[in-house]
Scaffold this motif. Structure first.
Motif, short mmCIF file in Angstrom:
data_model
loop_
_atom_site.label_atom_id
_atom_site.label_comp_id
_atom_site.label_asym_id
_atom_site.label_seq_id
_atom_site.Cartn_x
_atom_site.Cartn_y
_atom_site.Cartn_z
N ILE A 102 10.97 12.60 -11.31
CA ILE A 102 10.93 12.66 -9.74
C ILE A 102 9.73 13.52 -9.29
CG2 ILE A 102 10.53 15.31 -11.06
CD1 ILE A 102 13.22 16.28 -9.18
N ASN A 103 10.23 13.17 -7.54
CA ASN A 103 8.28 13.91 -6.57
C ASN A 103 8.81 14.75 -5.27
OD1 ASN A 103 7.67 11.69 -4.50
ND2 ASN A 103 9.06 10.95 -5.68
N SER A 104 7.76 15.19 -5.17
CA SER A 104 7.57 15.13 -3.79
C SER A 104 5.62 15.40 -3.46
CB SER A 104 8.23 16.78 -3.74
OG SER A 104 8.04 17.09 -2.13
N MET A 105 5.75 14.43 -3.58
CA MET A 105 4.35 13.95 -3.00
C MET A 105 3.75 14.25 -1.71
SD MET A 105 3.52 12.46 -5.43
CE MET A 105 1.58 11.45 -5.50
N GLY A 106 5.18 14.43 -0.91
CA GLY A 106 4.65 14.54 0.68
C GLY A 106 3.61 14.02 1.10
N LEU A 107 3.67 12.92 1.27
CA LEU A 107 3.10 11.68 1.86
C LEU A 107 1.40 11.26 1.88
CD1 LEU A 107 3.60 9.19 3.60
CD2 LEU A 107 4.35 10.48 5.54
N PRO A 108 0.38 11.63 0.78
CA PRO A 108 -0.52 11.70 0.69
C PRO A 108 -0.93 10.39 0.65
CG PRO A 108 0.11 12.04 -1.30
CD PRO A 108 1.51 12.11 -0.61
N ASN A 109 -2.17 10.05 1.62
CA ASN A 109 -2.66 8.79 1.78
C ASN A 109 -4.28 8.95 2.58
OD1 ASN A 109 -2.03 7.12 5.16
ND2 ASN A 109 -1.49 9.06 4.32
N THR A 144 0.75 -1.23 -0.17
CA THR A 144 0.09 -0.36 -0.09
C THR A 144 0.58 1.07 -0.30
OG1 THR A 144 0.00 -0.02 2.39
CG2 THR A 144 -1.85 -0.79 1.87
N LYS A 145 0.05 2.51 -0.27
CA LYS A 145 1.25 3.49 -0.21
C LYS A 145 1.48 4.02 1.27
CE LYS A 145 2.67 8.16 -0.47
NZ LYS A 145 3.47 8.46 -1.02
N THR A 146 2.23 4.54 1.78
CA THR A 146 2.67 4.49 3.31
C THR A 146 1.80 5.24 3.49
OG1 THR A 146 5.21 4.21 2.35
CG2 THR A 146 4.66 5.18 4.69
N VAL A 183 16.11 0.44 -2.82
CA VAL A 183 15.85 1.20 -1.74
C VAL A 183 15.25 2.45 -2.08
CG1 VAL A 183 18.30 2.27 -2.07
CG2 VAL A 183 17.08 2.71 -4.22
N ASN A 184 14.88 3.19 -1.24
CA ASN A 184 13.31 4.48 -1.74
C ASN A 184 14.50 5.79 -2.65
OD1 ASN A 184 11.49 6.16 -1.46
ND2 ASN A 184 11.11 6.24 0.92
N SER A 185 13.54 6.03 -3.46
CA SER A 185 13.58 7.58 -3.97
C SER A 185 15.47 7.76 -3.41
CB SER A 185 13.18 8.59 -4.30
OG SER A 185 12.99 8.81 -3.75
N ILE A 186 16.63 8.40 -4.77
CA ILE A 186 17.35 9.11 -4.00
C ILE A 186 16.43 10.60 -3.76
CG2 ILE A 186 19.74 10.54 -4.19
CD1 ILE A 186 20.07 7.73 -6.42
N LEU A 210 8.13 -0.97 7.41
CA LEU A 210 7.96 0.64 8.90
C LEU A 210 8.82 1.62 7.47
CD1 LEU A 210 7.54 2.54 10.65
CD2 LEU A 210 9.28 1.28 11.75
N ASN A 211 8.25 2.64 6.72
CA ASN A 211 9.26 3.97 5.76
C ASN A 211 9.90 4.06 6.47
OD1 ASN A 211 9.76 5.43 3.82
ND2 ASN A 211 7.70 5.63 2.77
N LEU A 212 11.55 4.65 6.80
CA LEU A 212 12.13 5.11 7.10
C LEU A 212 13.09 6.02 6.46
CD1 LEU A 212 13.69 2.37 9.86
CD2 LEU A 212 12.26 4.29 10.21
N SER A 213 11.97 6.29 5.17
CA SER A 213 12.92 7.27 4.56
C SER A 213 12.74 7.91 3.29
CB SER A 213 13.29 6.20 3.55
OG SER A 213 12.48 4.42 2.68
N CYS A 214 11.21 8.69 3.89
CA CYS A 214 10.76 9.59 3.43
C CYS A 214 11.35 10.77 2.68
CB CYS A 214 9.13 9.98 3.78
SG CYS A 214 8.33 11.14 2.67
N PRO A 215 11.82 11.63 2.19
CA PRO A 215 12.30 12.33 1.34
C PRO A 215 11.51 13.44 1.41
CG PRO A 215 12.43 11.27 -0.64
CD PRO A 215 10.73 10.87 0.18
N ASN A 216 10.46 13.61 1.64
CA ASN A 216 9.77 15.00 1.65
C ASN A 216 8.65 15.86 1.39
OD1 ASN A 216 10.67 14.46 -1.73
ND2 ASN A 216 9.04 13.32 -1.57
N VAL A 217 8.68 15.48 2.95
CA VAL A 217 8.13 16.40 4.03
C VAL A 217 9.12 16.86 4.59
CG1 VAL A 217 6.81 15.69 6.21
CG2 VAL A 217 6.16 14.17 4.72
O1 RRO Z 1 5.03 10.98 0.02
C1 RRO Z 1 5.90 10.96 -1.02
O2 RRO Z 1 6.25 12.24 -1.40
C2 RRO Z 1 7.48 9.89 -1.11
C3 RRO Z 1 7.75 9.37 -0.09
BR1 RRO Z 1 6.23 8.76 1.12
C4 RRO Z 1 8.63 8.18 0.34
O3 RRO Z 1 9.04 7.52 0.82
N1 RRO Z 1 9.22 8.12 -0.98
C5 RRO Z 1 9.33 9.45 -2.19
O4 RRO Z 1 9.82 8.78 -3.26
N2 RRO Z 1 7.88 9.94 -2.58
#
Ligand code: RRO
Length: 312
Positions: free
Chosen positions: A68-75, A44-46, A193-196, A127-134
């Motif tokens: 490239i993304n900066s979603m910001g953990l929408p869920n 699932t989405k985190t 890995v998660n995104s760079i 467990l997502n320990l690597s969200c780069p975008n908040v």
């Molecule tokens: O939602 C995001 O911005 C996001 C997350 Br939580 C993540 O773990 N990795 C990513 O590239 N974007």
């Protein structure tokens, strides 16, 4: 018969390919589409405790060599995914699915994990320990002290199969330090890995995503060498009970083959799935099987981790 089946945390999967968290997994409709594709399972989405709208759009852009993304953990919030997974495990009792989650604070992470622990969920938790975008929240797994403390606290109460999603590391000393932390815990897997984090993509004279003045996580072909290095570095260092999920730069069956050669037991597809849709799973599986047949490999065990080095 050539097979790409695999096993994670004692659960069997018909195929070693699945989505990477964040792609095709925000809604039940998207999750059902991955489930009904050639993928072995889905994640699932985190999820955070509560619904999050995430960052302002445009916040994801496919580009020629990746994304490239900066979603910001929408869920949709934990209950949306957990309720769906509980319903699904009644409907499809022979299959196992992954729930990705993280809190906006360590306290919230514990609240979420305690809810999962107390629930009837029988699947696998990531467990997502690597969200780069908040904005203002650094990637947890770049802080080894905090990571060790959180994992210590989590394993005091969490008894279900649990793995962690990691950011890429770039230094051999960091591989050593991170592995020394992870080896203290009964982790089912690490996902590399998660995104760079925090790349910048420019078209003409402008960034292509709105949040953070265009800075965002890089995925796709750009990141395969980094992803493979992380998969193999942890394969070399972790206790054999801790499996590796390989994610990053999987466009073809050859890319999946390389992840497995580096030690991956499952391979996730992110950017390519976003670009191509769920048909990517059938194509990549067929390409992987063709390589295996050509080499005389019948199962992933025949070549997993068997990366060859050049003698001194
Ligand atoms: O939602 C995001 O911005 C996001 C997350 Br939580 C993540 O773990 N990795 C990513 O590239 N974007």
């Amino acid at each position: 018969m050539t097979s790409t089946k695999t096993r994670i945390a004692g659960f069997d999967f018909d195929n070693c390919l699945m989505n990477a968290a964040g792609v095709a997994c925000m809604t039940i409709a998207e999750l059902e589409a991955v489930k009904d594709s050639a993928a072995g399972t889905f994640v699932t989405k985190t999820a955070t405790l509560d619904f999050r709208a995430g960052n302002p759009e445009p916040r994801y852009q496919d580009v020629p060599l990746g994304s490239i993304n900066s979603m910001g953990l929408p869920n949709q919030g934990l209950d949306y995914y957990l309720d769906y997974l509980l319903e699904l495990q009644e409907r499809e009792p022979s299959r196992t699915f992954f729930l990705s989650l993280v809190g906006m604070s360590p306290e919230e992470t514990h609240t979420i994990l305690k809810k999962v622990e107390a629930s009837d969920f029988q699947g696998i938790t990531e467990l997502n320990l690597s969200c780069p975008n908040v904005p203002g929240k650094p990637q947890i797994a770049y802080d080894f002290e905090t990571t060790e403390r959180i994992l210590k606290e989590v394993f005091a109460y969490f008894t279900k199969p649990l793995g962690i999603k990691l950011p890429p590391y770039f230094d051999i000393v960091h591989f050593d330090q991170a592995a020394a932390v992870f080896n203290q815990f009964p982790l089912a897997f690490v996902n590399c890995v998660n995104s760079i984090g925090n790349g910048l993509y420019i078209e003409d004279e402008s960034v292509v995503i709105r949040p953070k003045n265009g800075f965002g996580g890089i995925g796709g072909q750009y990141i395969k060498p980094t992803a493979l290095a992380n998969v193999h570095a942890f394969y070399q260092r972790l206790n054999p009970e801790i499996q590796i999920i390989g994610t990053g730069g999987v466009l073809t069956g050859r890319d999946a083959f390389e992840h497995i050669l580096c030690g991956a037991s499952m391979v996730q597809v992110g950017t390519t799935l976003h670009k191509e849709g769920v048909a990517a799973f059938e194509r990549i599986t067929a390409e992987l099987k063709a390589i295996m047949e050509e080499k005389g490999y019948e199962s992933l065990e025949d070549f997993r981790g068997k990366l060859q080095y050049i003698e001194e």
